[in-house]
Design a protein around this motif. Structure first.
Motif, PDB file in Angstrom:
ATOM      1  N   LEU A 286      -8.368  -4.519   6.367  1.00  0.00           N
ATOM      2  CA  LEU A 286      -8.087  -6.068   6.083  1.00  0.00           C
ATOM      3  C   LEU A 286      -8.740  -6.833   7.208  1.00  0.00           C
ATOM      4  CD1 LEU A 286      -4.480  -5.909   5.136  1.00  0.00           C
ATOM      5  CD2 LEU A 286      -6.415  -6.617   3.654  1.00  0.00           C
ATOM      6  N   ALA A 287      -8.816  -6.046   8.574  1.00  0.00           N
ATOM      7  CA  ALA A 287      -9.425  -6.638   9.482  1.00  0.00           C
ATOM      8  C   ALA A 287     -10.866  -6.935   9.747  1.00  0.00           C
ATOM      9  CB  ALA A 287      -8.777  -6.378  10.918  1.00  0.00           C
ATOM     10  N   GLY A 288     -11.508  -6.074   8.610  1.00  0.00           N
ATOM     11  CA  GLY A 288     -13.057  -6.175   8.431  1.00  0.00           C
ATOM     12  C   GLY A 288     -13.523  -4.851   9.911  1.00  0.00           C
ATOM     13  N   ALA A 289     -12.582  -3.986  10.137  1.00  0.00           N
ATOM     14  CA  ALA A 289     -12.856  -3.225  11.046  1.00  0.00           C
ATOM     15  C   ALA A 289     -13.546  -1.880  10.853  1.00  0.00           C
ATOM     16  CB  ALA A 289     -11.877  -3.110  12.217  1.00  0.00           C
ATOM     17  N   LEU A 290     -13.321  -1.451   9.744  1.00  0.00           N
ATOM     18  CA  LEU A 290     -13.430  -0.104   9.393  1.00  0.00           C
ATOM     19  C   LEU A 290     -14.917   0.357   9.166  1.00  0.00           C
ATOM     20  CD1 LEU A 290     -11.008   1.896   9.100  1.00  0.00           C
ATOM     21  CD2 LEU A 290     -10.988   1.566   6.747  1.00  0.00           C
ATOM     22  N   GLY A 291     -15.620   0.713  10.110  1.00  0.00           N
ATOM     23  CA  GLY A 291     -17.009   0.937  10.047  1.00  0.00           C
ATOM     24  C   GLY A 291     -17.591   1.645  11.194  1.00  0.00           C
ATOM     25  N   PRO A 292     -18.676   1.629  11.495  1.00  0.00           N
ATOM     26  CA  PRO A 292     -19.569   2.522  12.568  1.00  0.00           C
ATOM     27  C   PRO A 292     -18.995   2.097  13.880  1.00  0.00           C
ATOM     28  CG  PRO A 292     -21.084   2.037  10.635  1.00  0.00           C
ATOM     29  CD  PRO A 292     -19.892   1.271  10.367  1.00  0.00           C
ATOM     30  N   MET A 293     -18.848   0.743  13.943  1.00  0.00           N
ATOM     31  CA  MET A 293     -18.535   0.123  15.209  1.00  0.00           C
ATOM     32  C   MET A 293     -17.181   0.405  15.812  1.00  0.00           C
ATOM     33  SD  MET A 293     -16.331  -2.668  13.952  1.00  0.00           S
ATOM     34  CE  MET A 293     -16.627  -4.383  14.765  1.00  0.00           C
ATOM     35  N   LEU A 294     -16.457   1.290  14.666  1.00  0.00           N
ATOM     36  CA  LEU A 294     -14.808   1.676  15.179  1.00  0.00           C
ATOM     37  C   LEU A 294     -14.848   2.957  15.745  1.00  0.00           C
ATOM     38  CD1 LEU A 294     -11.849   0.355  15.118  1.00  0.00           C
ATOM     39  CD2 LEU A 294     -11.809   1.929  12.847  1.00  0.00           C
ATOM     40  N   ILE A 295     -14.296   3.156  17.099  1.00  0.00           N
ATOM     41  CA  ILE A 295     -13.850   4.391  17.459  1.00  0.00           C
ATOM     42  C   ILE A 295     -12.254   4.507  17.254  1.00  0.00           C
ATOM     43  CG2 ILE A 295     -13.594   5.951  19.374  1.00  0.00           C
ATOM     44  CD1 ILE A 295     -15.930   4.704  20.592  1.00  0.00           C
ATOM     45  N   GLY A 296     -11.610   5.736  16.564  1.00  0.00           N
ATOM     46  CA  GLY A 296     -10.283   5.725  16.499  1.00  0.00           C
ATOM     47  C   GLY A 296      -9.804   6.813  17.395  1.00  0.00           C
ATOM     48  N   ALA A 297      -9.046   6.850  18.383  1.00  0.00           N
ATOM     49  CA  ALA A 297      -8.316   7.902  19.140  1.00  0.00           C
ATOM     50  C   ALA A 297      -7.371   8.504  18.676  1.00  0.00           C
ATOM     51  CB  ALA A 297      -7.922   7.177  20.621  1.00  0.00           C
ATOM     52  N   HIS A 298      -7.223   9.787  18.421  1.00  0.00           N
ATOM     53  CA  HIS A 298      -6.261  10.825  18.280  1.00  0.00           C
ATOM     54  C   HIS A 298      -6.544  11.165  16.493  1.00  0.00           C
ATOM     55  CE1 HIS A 298      -4.507  10.423  22.043  1.00  0.00           C
ATOM     56  NE2 HIS A 298      -4.628   9.192  21.876  1.00  0.00           N
ATOM     57  N   ALA A 299      -6.074  10.168  15.710  1.00  0.00           N
ATOM     58  CA  ALA A 299      -6.314  10.324  14.200  1.00  0.00           C
ATOM     59  C   ALA A 299      -5.748  11.889  13.906  1.00  0.00           C
ATOM     60  CB  ALA A 299      -7.797  10.476  13.998  1.00  0.00           C
ATOM     61  N   VAL A 300      -4.470  12.037  14.199  1.00  0.00           N
ATOM     62  CA  VAL A 300      -3.708  13.264  14.141  1.00  0.00           C
ATOM     63  C   VAL A 300      -2.993  13.067  12.756  1.00  0.00           C
ATOM     64  CG1 VAL A 300      -1.721  14.510  14.806  1.00  0.00           C
ATOM     65  CG2 VAL A 300      -3.302  13.610  16.720  1.00  0.00           C
ATOM     66  N   HIS A 301      -2.483  12.078  12.273  1.00  0.00           N
ATOM     67  CA  HIS A 301      -1.729  12.166  11.292  1.00  0.00           C
ATOM     68  C   HIS A 301      -2.472  11.592   9.877  1.00  0.00           C
ATOM     69  CE1 HIS A 301       1.697  14.069  13.153  1.00  0.00           C
ATOM     70  NE2 HIS A 301       1.316  13.247  14.142  1.00  0.00           N
ATOM     71  N   VAL A 302      -3.586  11.843   9.619  1.00  0.00           N
ATOM     72  CA  VAL A 302      -4.515  11.563   8.330  1.00  0.00           C
ATOM     73  C   VAL A 302      -4.321  12.525   7.450  1.00  0.00           C
ATOM     74  CG1 VAL A 302      -6.199  10.407   9.957  1.00  0.00           C
ATOM     75  CG2 VAL A 302      -6.625  12.504   9.586  1.00  0.00           C
ATOM     76  N   THR A 303      -4.332  11.844   6.111  1.00  0.00           N
ATOM     77  CA  THR A 303      -4.483  12.695   4.799  1.00  0.00           C
ATOM     78  C   THR A 303      -5.915  12.972   4.339  1.00  0.00           C
ATOM     79  OG1 THR A 303      -4.670  10.511   3.515  1.00  0.00           O
ATOM     80  CG2 THR A 303      -2.258  11.197   4.019  1.00  0.00           C
ATOM     81  N   ASP A 304      -6.272  13.820   3.461  1.00  0.00           N
ATOM     82  CA  ASP A 304      -7.288  13.942   3.050  1.00  0.00           C
ATOM     83  C   ASP A 304      -8.030  12.604   2.344  1.00  0.00           C
ATOM     84  OD1 ASP A 304      -6.994  16.638   3.426  1.00  0.00           O
ATOM     85  OD2 ASP A 304      -6.374  17.123   1.518  1.00  0.00           O
ATOM     86  N   GLU A 305      -7.365  11.878   1.775  1.00  0.00           N
ATOM     87  CA  GLU A 305      -8.135  10.647   1.223  1.00  0.00           C
ATOM     88  C   GLU A 305      -8.612   9.908   2.507  1.00  0.00           C
ATOM     89  OE1 GLU A 305      -6.714   6.831  -1.321  1.00  0.00           O
ATOM     90  OE2 GLU A 305      -5.281   8.767  -1.321  1.00  0.00           O
ATOM     91  N   GLU A 306      -7.780   9.853   3.551  1.00  0.00           N
ATOM     92  CA  GLU A 306      -8.068   9.105   4.600  1.00  0.00           C
ATOM     93  C   GLU A 306      -9.478   9.468   5.434  1.00  0.00           C
ATOM     94  OE1 GLU A 306      -3.460   6.916   5.485  1.00  0.00           O
ATOM     95  OE2 GLU A 306      -3.983   9.048   6.479  1.00  0.00           O
TER      96      GLU A 306
END
Ligand SMILES: [Zn+2]
Length: 462
Positions: free
Chosen positions: A264-284
């Motif tokens: 929604l914030a327009g942030a989901l792209g190659p400019m984003l670094i996510g730290a940890h991402a431990v609890h992600v589903t297959d779909e995510e």
């Protein structure tokens, strides 16, 4: 007349200077040259430069010219170069740490039996009320930079909580003074945008070793959080820098639907670094892969804070770029060897499979070229290839924790410790020589950091 005299004097001084230089061929020939000669093993991380997926060269040399790697191979011509005898040693690219919080040497040893949420409440958030000054921020970040360099980390992303503008200045100045290559991630709030622009313009952009990132607030459904993330995402796009958030670190984070918020914030792209991402589903995982999001794996932090185990194999299988992060006070050390070991060990422990991803080679890639890819810096750093920046480390494996040598590549992951790091070069400049940091009074740095920690500890307990 006077101008002419000055000009003549200057010219004769220049002639004298040049005459003097002819006796030092390394300087007369242009940029300074250093030859790392006859290493037992050079791990280039470039398959086309050597054997196997790590591009290994036995009895190899690395020639550094100015701030770049000039050549990698056997029997290189080091005429006029300063020579470092690397006989018996292991040479590899400096480590790339894609997620850290350097001020957190201040809270080492804090909340060692707390999970992530309580740890943040006890050890991190209260610091914002303690008015840590510019000098104090400098002192504790200075300590972390030296610890990193000493352990062979040559590039770090410092996600700073940026408590106050003067804190930020002390934080950045310590990074600048360290000689490290770094990205400073300024925790972005709408009221700090002008200061973020000023820091980038005045302190980061003039330094070729420095780059800027925006540290995003914890993604959550609250309207205020979404508004902040949206404006930080726009700012990151305008500045052409990375937005760097903590993502699904603890299980409770799922309630906030952070991926939906980031989208929604327009942030989901190659400019984003996510730290940890431990609890992600297959779909995510598929969504993150499709959008080109990059991730930081911080296994020691995930272990210490009881966060869980990242599904590294599933994530890499989707082609997501991943690097390793030390994650500041949630880890307590700057030991990338230990971090590689944990990255390998966690996946083996959870799958009961000793050949699962990451293999030993993959762990070494994650800690070097993988991190460079996360930062879009793989053309400059992360491997030992001609033309790349000379960020190089030399390990001495002739030690009680490493000998005898059977499989050196595996032993770098399973045996090595920061004390094995004998030389560290950043931009071709030796910052650690023969096991000692160059030009550093470590006792004074520790004393300064201790004073700050004493003050903060008393205030935290109160
Ligand atoms: Zn973190």
């Amino acid at each position: 007349m006077q101008w002419f005299m000055h000009k003549r004097l200057a010219r004769s001084l220049l002639t004298m200077l040049l005459a003097g230089l002819t006796t030092q061929p390394s300087l007369a020939q242009g940029p300074s040259r250093t030859l790392l000669r006859n290493a037992n093993l050079v791990m280039t991380m470039e398959p086309q430069l050597g054997d196997g997926e790590l591009g290994l060269i036995a009895n190899g040399d690395v020639l550094i010219e100015g701030d770049r790697i000039a050549a990698v191979g056997k029997g290189l011509d080091g005429l006029g170069a300063r020579t470092v005898d690397a006989t018996g040693k292991i040479v590899l690219p400096g480590f790339v740490d894609v997620h850290n919080h350097l001020w957190q040497s201040l809270i080492r040893g804090c909340g060692t039996s707390l999970a992530v949420g309580d740890w943040l409440q006890t050890c991190v958030f209260p610091v914002s009320r303690l008015n840590v000054t510019e000098q104090e921020a400098y002192a504790v970040v200075r300590l972390s930079t030296l610890d990193l360099l000493s352990a062979g980390v040559t590039t770090v992303v410092d996600w700073s909580h940026a408590f106050r503008p003067d804190f930020v200045r002390g934080n950045v100045q310590a990074l600048l003074d360290s000689g490290l290559r770094f990205a400073f991630a300024y925790r972005g709030r709408v009221e700090h945008v002008e200061d973020m622009r000023a820091i980038k313009r005045d302190l980061i952009d003039p330094n070729p070793r420095a780059s800027f990132q925006i540290g995003g607030v914890h993604p959550a459904m609250a309207e205020a959080v979404l508004t902040t993330l949206r404006s930080m995402s726009e700012l990151a796009r305008e500045m052409r820098v990375k937005l760097h958030v903590h993502l699904l670190e603890g299980e409770h984070d799922r309630q906030e639907e952070p991926l939906r918020v980031l989208d929604l914030a327009g942030a989901l792209g190659p400019m984003l670094i996510g730290a940890h991402a431990v609890h992600v589903t297959d779909e995510e995982i598929r969504l993150l892969a499709n959008r080109g999001v990059r991730l930081a794996h911080c296994p020691l932090s995930n272990m210490r804070l009881a966060s869980g185990i990242m599904r590294l194999g599933a994530i890499r299988a989707q082609g997501i770029r991943v690097g390793l992060g030390l994650d500041g006070g949630a880890n307590d050390t700057s030991d990338m060897f230990n971090t590689m070991r944990a990255a390998v060990g966690l996946q083996r422990a959870v799958t009961h499979n000793p050949t699962v991803y990451p293999t030993v080679a993959a762990a070494l890639q994650l800690a070097t070229i993988g991190g460079a890819e996360v930062l879009d810096m793989a053309a400059q750093i992360g491997s030992l290839a001609p033309g790349k920046k000379a960020d190089v480390i030399v390990l001495d494996p002739h030690t009680l924790n490493f000998a005898p040598r059977v499989d050196e590549v595996s032993q770098v992951v399973f045996n090595a410790q920061p004390s094995n790091v004998e030389w560290v070069f950043v931009d071709g400049r030796a910052l650690k020589e023969r096991g000692t940091l160059v030009g550093v009074n470590a006792e004074a740095v520790m004393a300064d950091a201790n004073r700050v920690a004493q003050r903060v500890r008393v205030a935290l307990i109160r």
